[in-house]
Design a protein around this motif. Sequence first.
Motif, PDB file in Angstrom:
ATOM      1  N   LEU A 168       7.069  25.705 -30.952  1.00 27.55           N
ATOM      2  CA  LEU A 168       6.516  24.375 -30.710  1.00 27.55           C
ATOM      3  C   LEU A 168       5.561  24.367 -29.521  1.00 27.55           C
ATOM      4  O   LEU A 168       4.732  23.463 -29.388  1.00 27.55           O
ATOM      5  CB  LEU A 168       7.645  23.371 -30.476  1.00 27.55           C
ATOM      6  CG  LEU A 168       8.618  23.183 -31.645  1.00 27.55           C
ATOM      7  CD1 LEU A 168       9.726  22.209 -31.267  1.00 27.55           C
ATOM      8  CD2 LEU A 168       7.876  22.693 -32.884  1.00 27.55           C
ATOM      9  N   THR A 169       5.681  25.370 -28.650  1.00 27.00           N
ATOM     10  CA  THR A 169       4.783  25.485 -27.490  1.00 27.00           C
ATOM     11  C   THR A 169       4.222  26.906 -27.423  1.00 27.00           C
ATOM     12  O   THR A 169       4.431  27.624 -26.439  1.00 27.00           O
ATOM     13  CB  THR A 169       5.523  25.149 -26.185  1.00 27.00           C
ATOM     14  OG1 THR A 169       6.681  26.003 -26.065  1.00 27.00           O
ATOM     15  CG2 THR A 169       5.967  23.694 -26.169  1.00 27.00           C
TER      16      THR A 169
ATOM     17  N   HIS B  69       6.607  34.165 -20.498  1.00 31.94           N
ATOM     18  CA  HIS B  69       6.017  32.990 -21.143  1.00 31.94           C
ATOM     19  C   HIS B  69       5.687  31.917 -20.107  1.00 31.94           C
ATOM     20  O   HIS B  69       4.592  31.345 -20.116  1.00 31.94           O
ATOM     21  CB  HIS B  69       6.990  32.435 -22.178  1.00 31.94           C
ATOM     22  CG  HIS B  69       6.408  31.354 -23.042  1.00 31.94           C
ATOM     23  ND1 HIS B  69       6.175  30.077 -22.588  1.00 31.94           N
ATOM     24  CD2 HIS B  69       6.008  31.361 -24.343  1.00 31.94           C
ATOM     25  CE1 HIS B  69       5.666  29.345 -23.559  1.00 31.94           C
ATOM     26  NE2 HIS B  69       5.551  30.100 -24.629  1.00 31.94           N
ATOM     27  N   ASN B  70       6.612  31.656 -19.196  1.00 33.66           N
ATOM     28  CA  ASN B  70       6.418  30.583 -18.209  1.00 33.66           C
ATOM     29  C   ASN B  70       5.200  30.809 -17.319  1.00 33.66           C
ATOM     30  O   ASN B  70       4.527  29.861 -16.917  1.00 33.66           O
ATOM     31  CB  ASN B  70       7.664  30.453 -17.326  1.00 33.66           C
ATOM     32  CG  ASN B  70       8.875  29.962 -18.095  1.00 33.66           C
ATOM     33  OD1 ASN B  70       8.749  29.340 -19.150  1.00 33.66           O
ATOM     34  ND2 ASN B  70      10.060  30.244 -17.577  1.00 33.66           N
ATOM     35  N   HIS B  71       4.917  32.073 -16.998  1.00 34.38           N
ATOM     36  CA  HIS B  71       3.849  32.388 -16.052  1.00 34.38           C
ATOM     37  C   HIS B  71       2.505  32.669 -16.725  1.00 34.38           C
ATOM     38  O   HIS B  71       1.515  32.948 -16.044  1.00 34.38           O
ATOM     39  CB  HIS B  71       4.244  33.598 -15.198  1.00 34.38           C
ATOM     40  CG  HIS B  71       5.480  33.348 -14.371  1.00 34.38           C
ATOM     41  ND1 HIS B  71       6.316  34.366 -13.948  1.00 34.38           N
ATOM     42  CD2 HIS B  71       6.020  32.191 -13.914  1.00 34.38           C
ATOM     43  CE1 HIS B  71       7.313  33.839 -13.249  1.00 34.38           C
ATOM     44  NE2 HIS B  71       7.156  32.532 -13.222  1.00 34.38           N
ATOM     45  N   HIS B  72       2.475  32.606 -18.059  1.00 38.03           N
ATOM     46  CA  HIS B  72       1.230  32.889 -18.759  1.00 38.03           C
ATOM     47  C   HIS B  72       0.232  31.751 -18.531  1.00 38.03           C
ATOM     48  O   HIS B  72       0.606  30.574 -18.548  1.00 38.03           O
ATOM     49  CB  HIS B  72       1.491  33.067 -20.253  1.00 38.03           C
ATOM     50  CG  HIS B  72       0.372  33.725 -20.989  1.00 38.03           C
ATOM     51  ND1 HIS B  72      -0.760  33.041 -21.384  1.00 38.03           N
ATOM     52  CD2 HIS B  72       0.197  35.005 -21.404  1.00 38.03           C
ATOM     53  CE1 HIS B  72      -1.582  33.862 -22.017  1.00 38.03           C
ATOM     54  NE2 HIS B  72      -1.028  35.065 -22.040  1.00 38.03           N
TER      55      HIS B  72
ATOM     56  N   LYS C 145      -1.831  30.355 -20.407  1.00 38.65           N
ATOM     57  CA  LYS C 145      -1.960  29.425 -21.529  1.00 38.65           C
ATOM     58  C   LYS C 145      -0.666  28.655 -21.821  1.00 38.65           C
ATOM     59  O   LYS C 145      -0.628  27.870 -22.778  1.00 38.65           O
ATOM     60  CB  LYS C 145      -2.397  30.182 -22.791  1.00 38.65           C
ATOM     61  CG  LYS C 145      -3.792  30.789 -22.705  1.00 38.65           C
ATOM     62  CD  LYS C 145      -4.161  31.459 -24.013  1.00 38.65           C
ATOM     63  CE  LYS C 145      -5.568  32.056 -23.954  1.00 38.65           C
ATOM     64  NZ  LYS C 145      -5.929  32.732 -25.234  1.00 38.65           N
ATOM     65  N   ALA C 146       0.356  28.874 -21.043  1.00 38.19           N
ATOM     66  CA  ALA C 146       1.639  28.227 -21.305  1.00 38.19           C
ATOM     67  C   ALA C 146       1.545  26.718 -21.121  1.00 38.19           C
ATOM     68  O   ALA C 146       0.987  26.234 -20.131  1.00 38.19           O
ATOM     69  CB  ALA C 146       2.708  28.797 -20.382  1.00 38.19           C
TER      70      ALA C 146
ATOM     71  N   PRO D 298      -5.886  46.250 -37.863  1.00 44.94           N
ATOM     72  CA  PRO D 298      -7.002  46.700 -36.999  1.00 44.94           C
ATOM     73  C   PRO D 298      -6.906  46.261 -35.564  1.00 44.94           C
ATOM     74  O   PRO D 298      -7.459  46.880 -34.683  1.00 44.94           O
ATOM     75  CB  PRO D 298      -8.228  46.068 -37.689  1.00 44.94           C
ATOM     76  CG  PRO D 298      -7.675  44.891 -38.426  1.00 44.94           C
ATOM     77  CD  PRO D 298      -6.310  45.330 -38.889  1.00 44.94           C
ATOM     78  N   SER D 299      -6.197  45.168 -35.267  1.00 50.52           N
ATOM     79  CA  SER D 299      -6.125  44.687 -33.885  1.00 50.52           C
ATOM     80  C   SER D 299      -4.732  44.148 -33.607  1.00 50.52           C
ATOM     81  O   SER D 299      -4.054  43.709 -34.533  1.00 50.52           O
ATOM     82  CB  SER D 299      -7.163  43.597 -33.646  1.00 50.52           C
ATOM     83  OG  SER D 299      -6.928  42.515 -34.510  1.00 50.52           O
ATOM     84  N   PRO D 300      -4.304  44.172 -32.349  1.00 51.03           N
ATOM     85  CA  PRO D 300      -2.954  43.699 -32.016  1.00 51.03           C
ATOM     86  C   PRO D 300      -2.832  42.217 -32.213  1.00 51.03           C
ATOM     87  O   PRO D 300      -3.754  41.460 -31.904  1.00 51.03           O
ATOM     88  CB  PRO D 300      -2.809  44.072 -30.534  1.00 51.03           C
ATOM     89  CG  PRO D 300      -4.200  44.086 -30.021  1.00 51.03           C
ATOM     90  CD  PRO D 300      -5.035  44.598 -31.160  1.00 51.03           C
ATOM     91  N   PRO D 301      -1.689  41.750 -32.771  1.00 47.34           N
ATOM     92  CA  PRO D 301      -1.508  40.307 -32.925  1.00 47.34           C
ATOM     93  C   PRO D 301      -1.301  39.634 -31.590  1.00 47.34           C
ATOM     94  O   PRO D 301      -0.877  40.253 -30.623  1.00 47.34           O
ATOM     95  CB  PRO D 301      -0.230  40.227 -33.782  1.00 47.34           C
ATOM     96  CG  PRO D 301       0.493  41.489 -33.477  1.00 47.34           C
ATOM     97  CD  PRO D 301      -0.567  42.529 -33.243  1.00 47.34           C
ATOM     98  N   SER D 302      -1.629  38.356 -31.531  1.00 47.48           N
ATOM     99  CA  SER D 302      -1.487  37.618 -30.287  1.00 47.48           C
ATOM    100  C   SER D 302      -0.027  37.303 -30.018  1.00 47.48           C
ATOM    101  O   SER D 302       0.783  37.220 -30.921  1.00 47.48           O
ATOM    102  CB  SER D 302      -2.272  36.301 -30.362  1.00 47.48           C
ATOM    103  OG  SER D 302      -3.640  36.561 -30.567  1.00 47.48           O
ATOM    104  N   ILE D 303       0.323  37.140 -28.742  1.00 50.23           N
ATOM    105  CA  ILE D 303       1.678  36.781 -28.403  1.00 50.23           C
ATOM    106  C   ILE D 303       1.871  35.307 -28.654  1.00 50.23           C
ATOM    107  O   ILE D 303       0.950  34.575 -28.902  1.00 50.23           O
ATOM    108  CB  ILE D 303       1.995  37.130 -26.930  1.00 50.23           C
ATOM    109  CG1 ILE D 303       1.111  36.294 -25.978  1.00 50.23           C
ATOM    110  CG2 ILE D 303       1.814  38.595 -26.678  1.00 50.23           C
ATOM    111  CD1 ILE D 303       1.457  36.484 -24.543  1.00 50.23           C
ATOM    112  N   ARG D 304       3.139  34.878 -28.556  1.00 49.41           N
ATOM    113  CA  ARG D 304       3.428  33.487 -28.814  1.00 49.41           C
ATOM    114  C   ARG D 304       2.792  32.605 -27.759  1.00 49.41           C
ATOM    115  O   ARG D 304       2.605  31.453 -27.934  1.00 49.41           O
ATOM    116  CB  ARG D 304       4.945  33.263 -28.827  1.00 49.41           C
ATOM    117  CG  ARG D 304       5.590  33.816 -30.073  1.00 49.41           C
ATOM    118  CD  ARG D 304       7.062  33.485 -30.148  1.00 49.41           C
ATOM    119  NE  ARG D 304       7.808  34.195 -29.098  1.00 49.41           N
ATOM    120  CZ  ARG D 304       8.654  33.636 -28.272  1.00 49.41           C
ATOM    121  NH1 ARG D 304       8.870  32.349 -28.322  1.00 49.41           N
ATOM    122  NH2 ARG D 304       9.295  34.335 -27.367  1.00 49.41           N
TER     123      ARG D 304
END
Length: 217
Positions: A99-100, A154-157, A159-160, A211-217
């Motif tokens: 959800l986030t 996650h908290n410190h990213h 884009k969080a 071909p490329s790494p998937p993005s993290i949550r």
Amino acid sequence: MSNMKRFNGVVFALWLVCGTLTAAAADGPSFEQTARYILEIVKAFRATYVMTVVQHTQGGEVRASEDWMEGPHYIPLPAQFLKQAAGLVEGVEIDLIGLTPLNQANSPKTKAETDALLRLMKNREKPIQTFIDGQYFKAISADLSALQSCADCHNHHPKATRRDFKKLDVMGGLVVRLKREARSEGSLVAPEPPSRPARFPEKASSLTMPPSPPSIR
């Protein structure tokens, strides 16, 4: 053995086991049973990666990084590992949603998925939600922050949009989507999983990695 070889080996094992389960279930278990089988396997591999690989590297020269492809001393974050492996599975969609999310592409695909995530967060005693959503049968399992370091990452990213996750919080959900095939006359097929090919590549090296790494949550 290099980190990439270990990663490829685990990815191949996940791909092989999920495929074998789906093939074995073709004559018996329902959509729900098949989805639960796959979820349990995915959860086991994800937990193993977090607890025995990522945690083991803490404080050493190798570490988990969002930009893991930039150097040999990096390995994928758990969410990237799962989505990388899921990209090799055919006949079933395996995804990680929240959800986030840090990446909006990892948001729920439908309102039904959003509602299922909300139920998971409210009722920890029912860790799996199963439901029919359009042309798919879906199962969603709570994705917990197994370690405080997972929550902190996650908290410190930058884009969080939520920064108060703690250890063992429900951060999102692991979802399995099985397509409900239709008969030629338009009526729905009985609740059985789609068929799978019986043969698999003999070597992990024969698999084509995304071909490329998937993005993290």
